[in-house]
Design a protein around this motif. Structure first.
Motif, PDB file in Angstrom:
ATOM      1  N   LYS A   1      39.045  44.489  35.047  1.00 17.71           N
ATOM      2  CA  LYS A   1      40.056  43.428  35.069  1.00 17.71           C
ATOM      3  C   LYS A   1      39.489  42.158  34.452  1.00 17.71           C
ATOM      4  CE  LYS A   1      42.186  45.158  39.327  1.00 17.71           C
ATOM      5  NZ  LYS A   1      42.498  44.862  40.748  1.00 17.71           N
ATOM      6  N   PHE A   2      40.400  41.426  33.801  1.00 16.97           N
ATOM      7  CA  PHE A   2      39.952  40.206  33.121  1.00 16.97           C
ATOM      8  C   PHE A   2      39.428  39.186  34.124  1.00 16.97           C
ATOM      9  CE2 PHE A   2      40.672  35.956  31.293  1.00 16.97           C
ATOM     10  CZ  PHE A   2      39.895  36.072  30.153  1.00 16.97           C
ATOM     11  N   GLU A   3      40.081  39.090  35.302  1.00 19.08           N
ATOM     12  CA  GLU A   3      39.606  38.127  36.299  1.00 19.08           C
ATOM     13  C   GLU A   3      38.221  38.504  36.827  1.00 19.08           C
ATOM     14  OE1 GLU A   3      42.969  40.576  38.335  1.00 19.08           O
ATOM     15  OE2 GLU A   3      42.517  39.714  36.357  1.00 19.08           O
ATOM     16  N   ASP A   4      37.966  39.812  36.924  1.00 18.71           N
ATOM     17  CA  ASP A   4      36.629  40.233  37.338  1.00 18.71           C
ATOM     18  C   ASP A   4      35.607  39.938  36.250  1.00 18.71           C
ATOM     19  OD1 ASP A   4      37.573  41.129  39.770  1.00 18.71           O
ATOM     20  OD2 ASP A   4      37.836  43.204  39.097  1.00 18.71           O
ATOM     21  N   LEU A   5      36.002  40.116  35.010  1.00 14.30           N
ATOM     22  CA  LEU A   5      35.107  39.790  33.890  1.00 14.30           C
ATOM     23  C   LEU A   5      34.727  38.313  33.931  1.00 14.30           C
ATOM     24  CD1 LEU A   5      35.228  41.059  30.281  1.00 14.30           C
ATOM     25  CD2 LEU A   5      35.204  38.597  30.641  1.00 14.30           C
ATOM     26  N   GLU A   6      35.710  37.437  34.216  1.00 15.32           N
ATOM     27  CA  GLU A   6      35.430  36.000  34.284  1.00 15.32           C
ATOM     28  C   GLU A   6      34.485  35.670  35.441  1.00 15.32           C
ATOM     29  OE1 GLU A   6      39.322  34.074  34.280  1.00 15.32           O
ATOM     30  OE2 GLU A   6      38.843  33.355  32.252  1.00 15.32           O
ATOM     31  N   LYS A   7      34.685  36.343  36.589  1.00 10.48           N
ATOM     32  CA  LYS A   7      33.815  36.104  37.746  1.00 10.48           C
ATOM     33  C   LYS A   7      32.379  36.531  37.437  1.00 10.48           C
ATOM     34  CE  LYS A   7      37.505  36.693  41.193  1.00 10.48           C
ATOM     35  NZ  LYS A   7      38.034  37.577  42.277  1.00 10.48           N
TER      36      LYS A   7
END
Length: 302
Positions: A210-216
């Motif tokens: 997920k993109f949000e996980d990538l950002e985290k």
């Protein structure tokens, strides 16, 4: 005419004469440049004979070199202390001991089991070797996983007689670049948590990231009480979003796996594609090669 006038006429100078006064001191003549003094042939021959005698005193007597012997300057060079030419300088200055005895003779022969002390440090005669392997699956760096999985040392067997070891660990499922060396200083350097070289991993996940996980992940995270700094994380071009590129300084593959497991992803494969600037270019899976001199210098300067 009185006597006074006569005396003045006889002893006086001519008023209109242009002749210089002979009593005036002449300026000193410039000295002629003198070349080096010529050495007499007999003296020169004696000096050459004396120099040759001193030279022979600093040379070991010539004898047949045994199979297990090596010149002292080469022994020092192979240990990585300095070049052969510099080793000769240290030897002549009396800074090298063999089995506790100072040696100043040029061409001195030692055996591999001799104890050589160089400027206060005991040397090991092995030449430093650096071997890069593109590790395949089902090989491990561990020595205690039984007979099911083979050790990575089998893949570089025959490359050198030196006692090399891998830098860092790799499990059976991890592939990619693995560096071997007998340079204990370099092994220690790249296994320290504070070391600064970057490694790049291609990670295959069981599902799309997920993109949000990538950002985290890109902001770093805490694992087991330790802060993990991620230099870069991104999707791989023209690949599913389950294929991720990760750049960080740790050479511990367990850290790579733990990062994604922390976000509830199962890691299927990890492939190390870059190690401290070294790449897999022209190195097929399962093959190895020696590092170039420039690559070794680069690693030492990281």
């Amino acid at each position: 005419m009185n006597n006074k006038e006569g005396n003045n006429q006889r002893g006086g100078s001519r008023p209109n004469s242009s002749r210089p006064n002979s009593n005036k001191p002449k300026p000193p003549m410039a000295k002629r440049a003198q070349g080096p003094k010529k050495v007499k042939p007999a003296v020169k021959a004696a000096e050459e004979e004396k120099a040759e005698k001193i030279k022979k005193q600093n040379q070991a007597p010539k004898r047949q070199k045994a199979a297990d012997e090596i010149r002292l300057n080469k022994y020092i060079s192979n240990s990585g202390a300095c070049s052969r030419r510099d080793a000769d300088i240290y030897i002549q200055s009396g800074n090298v001991k063999v089995n506790g005895v100072p040696v100043t003779e040029m061409g001195y022969l030692v055996k591999l089991n001799d104890v050589v002390n160089f400027d206060g440090v005991t040397l090991t005669p092995e030449k430093k070797e650096y071997i890069l392997l593109n590790k395949p699956k089902n090989f491990t760096t561990a020595l205690d996983e039984g007979q099911e999985y083979r050790n990575v040392l089998e893949l570089v067997r025959g490359s050198t007689t030196a006692k090399i070891a891998p830098i860092g660990r790799m499990d059976k499922n991890t592939t990619g670049l693995l560096l071997f060396t007998n340079d204990t200083d370099m092994i220690r350097k790249f296994t320290l948590p504070s070391q600064k070289s970057s490694k790049i991993y291609q990670v295959s996940l069981d599902k799309n990231l997920k993109f949000e996980d990538l950002e985290k992940i890109s902001k770093g995270l805490v694992l087991d009480g330790h802060r993990v700094f991620v230099e870069e994380v991104s999707y791989i071009d023209n690949e599913p979003k389950s294929e991720v590129g990760l750049k960080l300084r740790s050479s511990n593959v367990k850290v790579v796996r733990a990062i994604f497991e922390n976000f509830e992803y199962d890691v299927l494969r990890i492939d190390r594609v870059s190690f401290a600037g070294l790449t897999k270019k022209n190195l097929p899976r399962g093959n190895w090669r020696f590092l170039t001199e420039q690559e070794i210098i680069n690693l030492k300067n990281v």
